[in-house]
Design an enzyme around this catalytic site. Structure first.
Site, PDB file in Angstrom:
ATOM      1  N   THR A  13       0.817  -1.220   0.000  1.00  0.00           N
ATOM      2  CA  THR A  13       0.000   0.000   0.000  1.00  0.00           C
ATOM      3  C   THR A  13       0.847   1.266   0.000  1.00  0.00           C
ATOM      4  OG1 THR A  13      -1.771  -1.095   1.175  1.00  0.00           O
ATOM      5  CG2 THR A  13      -1.733   1.275   1.350  1.00  0.00           C
ATOM      6  N   ASP A  57       1.825  -6.597  -4.537  1.00  0.00           N
ATOM      7  CA  ASP A  57       1.002  -6.615  -3.331  1.00  0.00           C
ATOM      8  C   ASP A  57       1.557  -7.793  -2.520  1.00  0.00           C
ATOM      9  OD1 ASP A  57      -2.342  -6.039  -2.585  1.00  0.00           O
ATOM     10  OD2 ASP A  57      -1.224  -7.635  -1.598  1.00  0.00           O
ATOM     11  N   SER A  58       1.759  -7.597  -1.227  1.00  0.00           N
ATOM     12  CA  SER A  58       2.476  -8.632  -0.469  1.00  0.00           C
ATOM     13  C   SER A  58       1.700  -9.935  -0.343  1.00  0.00           C
ATOM     14  CB  SER A  58       2.887  -8.105   0.903  1.00  0.00           C
ATOM     15  OG  SER A  58       1.804  -8.114   1.793  1.00  0.00           O
TER      16      SER A  58
HETATM   17  N1  ASP Z   1      -2.518  -5.669   0.313  1.00  0.00           N
HETATM   18  C1  ASP Z   1      -1.475  -4.784   0.758  1.00  0.00           C
HETATM   19  C2  ASP Z   1      -0.169  -5.558   0.818  1.00  0.00           C
HETATM   20  O1  ASP Z   1       0.064  -6.287   1.752  1.00  0.00           O
HETATM   21  C3  ASP Z   1      -1.820  -4.207   2.093  1.00  0.00           C
HETATM   22  C4  ASP Z   1      -0.797  -3.268   2.666  1.00  0.00           C
HETATM   23  O2  ASP Z   1       0.233  -2.963   2.127  1.00  0.00           O
HETATM   24  O3  ASP Z   1      -1.067  -2.756   3.746  1.00  0.00           O
HETATM   25  O4  ASP Z   1       0.624  -5.471  -0.095  1.00  0.00           O
END
Ligand code: ASP
Length: 341
Positions: A13, A57-58
């Site tokens: 994010t 995205d992780s």
């Molecule tokens: N979906 C995102 C990720 O983990 C959420 C975040 O970064 O907070 O890449």
């Protein structure tokens, strides 16, 4: 002398924007990232930034990305005083745990951080997380880095990476470390707990382990779980280890079929590790009858390790240890991930 810090951008994010045509967030080119934080120029430190070949995205992270991050740290190790890994929050605790095991004899800080809101957002938490992470990564005493381990910084707290876990999808306070105190808290001043920091032997060179086994499973028990579900997991071809998420202090059903399946798996050479589903506290096998039999069958206690630490430690150890050695190494602290009994 001012410190040199390398930012490794992996996605998440922190570096995402809204696509003009859709409501979902997607990762941007990392080069634009620092345009949003001119404050970094005020720090007494030289910052350079590199990125994974494809920021993600992780939720898409896997062991190849961990090897890529470890490789970037290895290649740049001698040129920088510290490293900040910008990472999505969803799997950040898994990655920080994995990297803690992969980087042996680490003498410099590797600090994972990210944010709940994108860096360009008016109410973003990204700026504070990033600025303080860089500050922590650049700390030196007598020209030697103060922090020598893999950490996770988020919302005013620095955690040992392999003790952290994501606890909230909405709040800025998204991470916790229930079984180990924060290594630092950031308020008007940064209050670092030097007494808690790892202090690896100075004469050994950094050793980067890039072999991780994915022949593992994570099995969370719930009342009513069916025999066929458990047996199909334990019968998976090439399975080498299972992290079993049990109840409370490490308790599980005492039904004969359940214990027979565990016994068969262990006799087949599969390591079974017992980790609690609770967010705090520890596994104490033998405390109740509902864990005593598992203990006698050879199930290994993860004590107060997080699930993230247990599964990544298993992936790491499976490629370097076998038999009794595996069991001993699992129960001992390698990087501060488990408390001494
Ligand atoms: N979906 C995102 C990720 O983990 C959420 C975040 O970064 O907070 O890449």
């Amino acid at each position: 002398m001012s410190s040199k810090v390398l930012l490794i951008y992996t996605g998440g994010t922190i570096g995402m924007v809204k696509s003009p045509n859709a409501a979902s967030l997607y990762p941007i080119d990392f080069n634009n990232l620092l345009d949003n934080i001119s404050e970094l120029e005020l720090l007494n430190c030289k910052i350079q930034i590199i990125s994974l070949e494809t920021p993600i995205d992780s939720s898409n992270i896997n062991t190849f990305h961990w090897v890529e991050i470890a490789g970037l740290i290895e290649e740049n190790y001698k040129y920088y005083d510290g490293f900040v890994v910008l990472h999505g929050t969803d799997t950040m605790s898994y990655s920080a745990s994995a990297l803690s095991f992969m980087l042996e004899n680490l003498q410099k800080p590797v600090i994972f951080t990210g944010s709940q809101l994108p860096i360009g957002d008016l109410r973003t938490d990204a700026k504070e997380n990033l600025i303080t992470s860089v500050q922590l990564a650049s700390l030196k005493k007598d020209e030697i880095p103060v922090i020598k381990e893999v950490c996770l910084y988020f919302e005013y707290k620095l955690f040992r990476g392999n003790r952290s876990t994501k606890i909230n999808a909405d709040h800025f306070k998204a991470f916790a470390s229930k079984n180990f105190p924060p290594l630092a808290t950031s308020g008007v001043r940064i209050n670092l707990r030097s007494d808690l920091l790892l202090n690896p032997a100075v004469n050994s060179d950094l050793l980067v382990h890039k072999d991780l086994s994915t022949d593992v499973a994570l099995l969370k028990l719930f009342p009513g779980i069916q025999q066929t579900i458990i047996s199909s997991i334990l019968d998976t071809e090439n399975l080498k280890g299972v992290v079993l998420e049990t109840y409370g202090s490490g308790n599980a059903p005492t039904a004969k079929w359940f214990l027979d399946l565990i016994e068969k798996a262990i006799l087949n050479g599969i390591y079974i590790v017992n980790v609690t589903q609770c967010s705090g506290g520890k596994v104490e096998m033998g405390h109740y009858a509902t864990s005593a039999k598992m203990q006698s069958l050879g199930v290994i206690s993860a004590s107060d390790m997080t699930t993230e630490a247990a599964i990544t430690k298993m992936m790491f150890l499976l490629s370097v240890r076998t038999g009794l050695d595996f069991k001993l190494a699992f129960k001992n602290s390698l990087r501060g991930e488990i408390s001494k009994n």
